[in-house]
Design an enzyme around this catalytic site. Structure first.
Site: not given
Ligand SMILES: O=C(O)CCC(=O)c1ccccc1C(=O)O
Ligand SMILES: [Mg+2]
Length: 366
Positions: A163, A188, A262
């Site tokens: 992140k 990200d 997703k």
């Molecule tokens: O390991 C995971 O489940 C994803 C982690 C993650 O980046 C994420 C988790 C929760 C909500 C949004 C995100 C994202 O991809 O932005």
């Molecule tokens: Mg993301």
């Protein structure tokens, strides 16, 4: 297929460590587990992945519960369901609320596959026997993140996502690259940047990232198109793609070169498959995003990731990445950097009923 009853389980699972990104810190993960039973006694499971507050998208666990209980379940119980791919159409009269739609549609996909005696992966048209596992590393002090990255690499993960935000990006990526010059690395931003940051984002080009995920606002595929023109690093969209049409429009504007699918964000497995097919036809690779899922949602992600255009390892990791104990048996494990796609019927994992009950806060049968 005809639904007999649907049970909604509101669960709360404690994360091993808080998950931090540019928008939110998640300590406990509350989720909805949907248990759909048909008139022949077959059972399917789905997962509602909305958070308890609207930081990621506008849906929350409470709004999903309301949509499921008062609109979606009554609509679907009132008719014979020919095939899970019809659910999208049957719920067309209910606007948006993609996570609630996926929660029930995913359960119906599992139910259908179990009735047919085939795996969910096969029902969706998936072919891979194993999928590559990637892992997301939340924001923290750089030393903590570097330690975690080393640990994840030792655990076998072959793609690391970190992140980032404007106050922690270039120096962090530089430090990671120093220790891991050739690991598949991506960042990200969860919309932490604007077009004013374009020079800063261009600097990321020198680190050979696989992609930068959702740098700009969730609702701005126009600015993302301008940014992608200026960057060598592929832009990947997450929050911006909430439907098939969003994907179609983003590709026609060249707003990204990669899409993160997703199923909760786009409204179900059927829509996910359609986006997958659209991307395949335009040579746009896709990968499966994660939502800090329990084993039920994880199982759906594994099945979806077995489709052929999921060529980039997703945020699909082991149960033990987030949980002391998962609510499925066996748990999801990563071996040699990959996860086996189960060949048992439906999602291919059993519900750990005792563990589900232990983490349940509320339950309602419709
Ligand atoms: O390991 C995971 O489940 C994803 C982690 C993650 O980046 C994420 C988790 C929760 C909500 C949004 C995100 C994202 O991809 O932005
Ligand atoms: Mg993301």
């Amino acid at each position: 297929m005809k639904l007999h009853s649907v049970t909604l389980h509101h669960i709360k699972m404690t994360l091993k460590t808080p998950f931090v990104n540019s928008l939110e810190t998640v300590n406990d993960r509350e989720l909805i587990i949907v248990e759909a039973i048909d008139t022949d006694g077959y059972v399917g499971f789905g997962e509602g992945v909305a958070f308890t507050s609207p930081w990621y998208t506008e849906e929350t666990l409470e709004t999903s519960w309301h949509m499921l209980k008062d609109f979606m379940i009554p609509t679907l119980k009132a008719q014979v369901l020919p095939h899970p791919s019809d659910v999208e159409h049957l719920l067309k009269g209910i606007r948006r609320n993609p996570m609630a739609k996926y929660a029930i549609e995913g359960a119906i996909w599992d139910l259908y596959a179990k009735r047919e005696g085939i795996s969910l992966a096969e029902a969706l048209g998936g072919t891979a026997k194993r999928i590559k596992a990637g892992v997301a590393v939340g924001a923290s002090e750089p030393e903590v993140m570097l330690n975690e990255i080393s640990k994840r690499i030792e655990e076998g993960y072959e793609r690391i996502k970190v992140k980032i935000k404007p106050s922690q990006d270039l120096s962090l990526i530089r430090a990671i690259r120093k220790s891991h010059p050739s690991i598949d690395l991506m960042a990200d931003a969860n919309s932490a940047y604007t077009l004013n940051d374009i020079e800063r984002l261009k600097e990321l080009d020198q680190y050979g990232l696989l992609m930068i995920e959702q740098p700009l606002a969730a609702d701005d595929i126009v600015d993302h198109a301008l940014l992608q023109k200026e960057l060598e690093t592929p832009v990947c969209l997450d929050e911006s793609i909430a439907s098939y049409d969003d994907a179609r429009r983003a590709l026609s504007l060249s707003s990204c070169r990669i899409i993160n699918i997703k199923p909760g964000r786009v409204g179900g497995l059927s829509v996910s498959k359609k986006i997958h097919d659209l991307c395949a036809s335009q040579n746009i690779p896709v990968w499966c995003g994660g939502m800090l899922e329990s084993g039920i949602g994880r199982a759906h992600n594994i099945a979806l990731s077995s489709l052929p255009n999921f060529t980039i390892p997703g945020d699909v990791s082991a149960s033990s990445r987030y949980w002391e104990r998962d609510i499925i048996l066996p748990e999801v494990i990563v071996e040699n950097g990959s996860i086996a796609v189960p060949d048992g019927s439906g999602i291919g994992f059993e519900l750990n009923r005792k563990e589900l009950e232990r983490v349940t806060l509320a339950k309602e049968i419709r």
